[in-house]
Design a protein around this motif. Structure first.
Motif, mmCIF file in Angstrom:
data_model
loop_
_atom_site.group_PDB
_atom_site.id
_atom_site.type_symbol
_atom_site.label_atom_id
_atom_site.label_comp_id
_atom_site.label_asym_id
_atom_site.label_seq_id
_atom_site.Cartn_x
_atom_site.Cartn_y
_atom_site.Cartn_z
ATOM 1 N N GLY A 113 -15.826 -4.531 -6.592
ATOM 2 C CA GLY A 113 -16.575 -5.381 -5.836
ATOM 3 C C GLY A 113 -15.969 -6.573 -4.547
ATOM 4 O O GLY A 113 -15.215 -5.485 -3.751
ATOM 5 N N GLU A 114 -15.821 -7.503 -4.498
ATOM 6 C CA GLU A 114 -15.568 -8.123 -3.665
ATOM 7 C C GLU A 114 -14.770 -8.878 -3.878
ATOM 8 O O GLU A 114 -14.316 -9.392 -4.556
ATOM 9 C CB GLU A 114 -17.265 -9.364 -2.796
ATOM 10 N N ASN A 115 -13.677 -9.100 -2.855
ATOM 11 C CA ASN A 115 -11.974 -9.996 -2.481
ATOM 12 C C ASN A 115 -11.234 -9.360 -3.653
ATOM 13 O O ASN A 115 -11.232 -9.985 -4.720
ATOM 14 C CB ASN A 115 -13.048 -11.696 -3.215
ATOM 15 N N CYS A 116 -11.341 -7.877 -4.149
ATOM 16 C CA CYS A 116 -10.733 -7.398 -4.821
ATOM 17 C C CYS A 116 -8.786 -7.511 -3.880
ATOM 18 O O CYS A 116 -9.260 -7.487 -2.836
ATOM 19 C CB CYS A 116 -10.687 -6.426 -4.641
ATOM 20 N N MET A 117 -7.959 -6.909 -4.836
ATOM 21 C CA MET A 117 -7.161 -6.876 -4.657
ATOM 22 C C MET A 117 -5.840 -6.006 -4.917
ATOM 23 O O MET A 117 -6.018 -5.980 -5.847
ATOM 24 C CB MET A 117 -5.947 -8.606 -4.500
ATOM 25 N N VAL A 118 -5.276 -5.022 -3.884
ATOM 26 C CA VAL A 118 -4.062 -4.018 -4.780
ATOM 27 C C VAL A 118 -3.211 -3.536 -4.132
ATOM 28 O O VAL A 118 -3.094 -4.138 -3.052
ATOM 29 C CB VAL A 118 -5.372 -3.070 -4.555
ATOM 30 N N PHE A 119 -2.219 -3.726 -4.910
ATOM 31 C CA PHE A 119 -1.167 -3.351 -4.651
ATOM 32 C C PHE A 119 -0.260 -2.028 -4.553
ATOM 33 O O PHE A 119 -0.995 -1.660 -4.891
ATOM 34 C CB PHE A 119 0.478 -4.354 -4.984
ATOM 35 N N GLN A 120 1.082 -2.491 -3.699
ATOM 36 C CA GLN A 120 1.749 -1.105 -3.729
ATOM 37 C C GLN A 120 2.025 -0.212 -4.971
ATOM 38 O O GLN A 120 2.266 -0.807 -6.073
ATOM 39 C CB GLN A 120 2.599 -0.556 -3.329
ATOM 40 N N ASP A 121 1.907 1.253 -5.265
ATOM 41 C CA ASP A 121 2.166 1.611 -6.660
ATOM 42 C C ASP A 121 0.940 2.216 -7.625
ATOM 43 O O ASP A 121 0.988 2.569 -8.449
ATOM 44 C CB ASP A 121 3.685 1.276 -7.733
ATOM 45 N N VAL A 122 0.282 1.124 -6.800
ATOM 46 C CA VAL A 122 -1.269 1.723 -8.066
ATOM 47 C C VAL A 122 -2.003 2.930 -7.838
ATOM 48 O O VAL A 122 -2.272 3.791 -6.740
ATOM 49 C CB VAL A 122 -2.398 0.442 -7.758
ATOM 50 N N THR A 123 -3.012 3.170 -8.955
ATOM 51 C CA THR A 123 -3.410 4.438 -9.115
ATOM 52 C C THR A 123 -4.625 3.550 -10.200
ATOM 53 O O THR A 123 -4.737 3.494 -10.835
ATOM 54 C CB THR A 123 -2.324 5.346 -9.554
ATOM 55 N N ILE A 124 -5.944 4.250 -9.172
ATOM 56 C CA ILE A 124 -7.189 3.723 -9.455
ATOM 57 C C ILE A 124 -7.824 5.398 -10.296
ATOM 58 O O ILE A 124 -8.052 5.880 -8.186
ATOM 59 C CB ILE A 124 -8.332 2.469 -8.734
ATOM 60 N N GLY A 125 -8.307 6.001 -10.627
ATOM 61 C CA GLY A 125 -8.517 6.968 -10.636
ATOM 62 C C GLY A 125 -9.396 7.828 -11.745
ATOM 63 O O GLY A 125 -9.412 7.399 -13.056
ATOM 64 N N TYR A 126 -9.381 8.863 -12.022
ATOM 65 C CA TYR A 126 -9.452 9.396 -13.247
ATOM 66 C C TYR A 126 -8.591 9.522 -14.397
ATOM 67 O O TYR A 126 -7.269 9.620 -14.112
ATOM 68 C CB TYR A 126 -10.430 10.858 -13.993
ATOM 69 N N GLY A 170 0.720 -1.133 0.173
ATOM 70 C CA GLY A 170 0.395 0.310 0.199
ATOM 71 C C GLY A 170 0.796 1.281 0.187
ATOM 72 O O GLY A 170 0.237 2.458 0.105
ATOM 73 N N PHE A 171 2.232 1.662 -0.547
ATOM 74 C CA PHE A 171 2.887 2.308 -0.699
ATOM 75 C C PHE A 171 2.436 3.344 -1.942
ATOM 76 O O PHE A 171 2.407 2.359 -2.556
ATOM 77 C CB PHE A 171 4.160 2.169 -0.332
ATOM 78 N N ASN A 172 1.986 4.452 -1.784
ATOM 79 C CA ASN A 172 1.956 5.230 -2.860
ATOM 80 C C ASN A 172 0.090 4.186 -3.763
ATOM 81 O O ASN A 172 0.954 4.257 -5.356
ATOM 82 C CB ASN A 172 2.473 5.056 -4.135
ATOM 83 N N ALA A 173 -0.314 3.961 -3.199
ATOM 84 C CA ALA A 173 -1.775 3.429 -3.534
ATOM 85 C C ALA A 173 -2.848 4.386 -3.649
ATOM 86 O O ALA A 173 -2.973 5.537 -2.122
ATOM 87 C CB ALA A 173 -2.068 1.979 -2.789
ATOM 88 N N ILE A 174 -3.590 4.928 -3.866
ATOM 89 C CA ILE A 174 -4.758 5.450 -4.688
ATOM 90 C C ILE A 174 -6.059 5.079 -5.564
ATOM 91 O O ILE A 174 -5.823 4.785 -6.070
ATOM 92 C CB ILE A 174 -4.540 6.998 -5.625
ATOM 93 N N ILE A 175 -6.450 5.332 -3.925
ATOM 94 C CA ILE A 175 -8.265 3.734 -5.228
ATOM 95 C C ILE A 175 -9.300 4.626 -5.106
ATOM 96 O O ILE A 175 -9.751 5.107 -3.968
ATOM 97 C CB ILE A 175 -7.976 2.414 -4.274
#
Lengths: 196, 206
Positions: A116-129, A105-110
């Protein structure tokens, strides 16, 4: 073991308790499966106090939402004082399904429309516009978003999809597919590797 | 008026600062992006609001005011940094940054450019800096740098450029272009879709 007392009180008083309990079960399975036999509250206490897992606290405080009463507010301040959330991690999604796991979760923007359910997100991920002020992604169930991936714009990621590391996704992804590259293409579609 | 007592130290620093005009332009842009309804309020009021709400704004503020030699200035700065800690994973290096600079989130953002023009926008996970000892980038006006993009070495980025997410830019980028990919290629020039490598564009220009 005085440290997690505020967290346990907050959990008991929270309206999102069931969702948080599902999160705890999944985090325990993924992080340390030897612990899955332990009672739920013991695992919760471990998750909120372990320094290397401070990203769980971000999720926990996010799940609690805005405190409903003054007591909740004070408990939340005390809880945040004894175990700080990770600083470079921001969850700004209106609805995240249960069993959501953030790894490192370092530098993660969600910032999705919904996850949905049971998702998984790692570090350096950007979810956005994609463009300032534009639409946000909708992410299905059981989606795995690897390190460094960027998921941008008003797109749909289907259930059971995998977003490969460092890829940039700006188009829809069907269910059960794997997408990778800059710009991303579907590499595996419904379990079959696409011709490259 | 400023409602919050805790914002007193930074507001005094802001009002007495020699770079107040540049900061007012920053504040104008930030308010315009985050909440245009507030644009009628005074700069000091908006300044306090931004400081309270956006930790990455604090980084920009501390970068703009720099350091103080007077004892009073040092105490006020120390107080401000105590009450409003900046994002801990953001660095500015020795860059000269034009007014209207906007930062989104600012997590793991390293800005080590020589110069940056007006009204630029930087997302999280961006690195601008050295590739080897040869130098650092120069960036023009109205440049948008997407999340996770890396701009390395002594390159020149023109005006009105969009750098896509996760792009790695190691060569000059002409004005009015959109670049993306690893290594970065031009995918849009003056709003028209193209496919051009950056080295070809450099050769064409020279």
């Amino acid at each position: 073991m005085i440290q997690p007392i505020f967290h346990i009180l907050l959990l008991r008083r929270s309206s999102a308790r069931e969702v948080i309990e599902k999160d705890i079960i999944r985090w325990t399975q993924i992080t340390d499966s030897a612990r899955s036999e332990y009672p739920l509250l013991a695992n919760f206490a471990w998750l909120v106090t372990d320094e290397t897992l401070s990203e769980f606290r971000n999720l926990f405080y996010y799940r609690l939402g805005k405190p409903a009463s003054l007591l909740d507010k004070l408990l939340l301040i005390a809880a945040k004082a004894v175990s700080k959330p990770r600083s470079a991690l921001s969850i700004e999604t209106p609805s995240v399904g249960p069993g959501f796991v953030i790894k490192h979760g370092f530098n993660a923007i969600i910032r999705a429309q919904s996850i949905g359910e049971n998702c998984m997100v790692f570090q350096d991920v950007t979810i956005g516009y994609k463009n300032p002020g534009g639409g946000l992604p909708i992410i299905g169930d059981h989606v795995h978003i690897s390190a460094g991936a960027k998921v941008l714009g008003p797109i749909k990621i289907g259930d059971y999809s995998v977003v490969a590391a460092n890829s940039v996704i700006t188009k829809d992804m069907p269910p059960h597919s794997t997408g990778g590259g800059v710009p991303a293409r579907v590499i595996i579609r419904a379990g079959v590797i696409d011709d490259v | 008026m400023i409602r919050k007592f805790s914002a007193l130290a930074p507001v005094i620093l802001f009002k007495r600062s020699s770079v107040k005009q540049i900061m007012e332009m920053d504040i104008h842009r930030w308010v315009h992006i985050h909440n245009p309804d507030r644009s009628a309020k005074s700069p000091a009021e908006n300044f306090a609001w931004l400081l309270e709400t956006y930790p990455e704004f604090r980084n920009l503020f501390y970068y703009r005011i720099g350091t103080y030699s007077s004892i009073l200035g040092r105490i006020l700065l120390w107080l401000a940094k105590m009450l409003y800690p900046p994002v801990d994973t953001m660095r500015f290096g020795l860059s000269k940054i034009g007014p209207g600079f906007f930062i989104e989130h600012g997590f793991v953002t390293i800005i080590g450019a020589e110069t940056i023009g007006e009204n630029c926008w930087v997302n999280s996970g961006v690195a601008i800096g050295y590739r080897d000892q040869s130098g650092v980038p120069n960036i023009g006006n109205n440049v948008y740098i997407g999340a996770g993009a890396k701009i390395l070495g002594p390159v020149k980025i023109g005006d009105n450029v969009v750098i896509g997410a996760n792009a790695v830019v190691l060569r000059d980028v002409p004005s009015n272009c959109t670049v993306a990919g690893v290594p970065a290629r031009i995918i849009r020039r003056d709003g028209v879709k193209v496919k051009e490598s950056l080295s070809a564009a450099t050769r064409q220009a020279s």
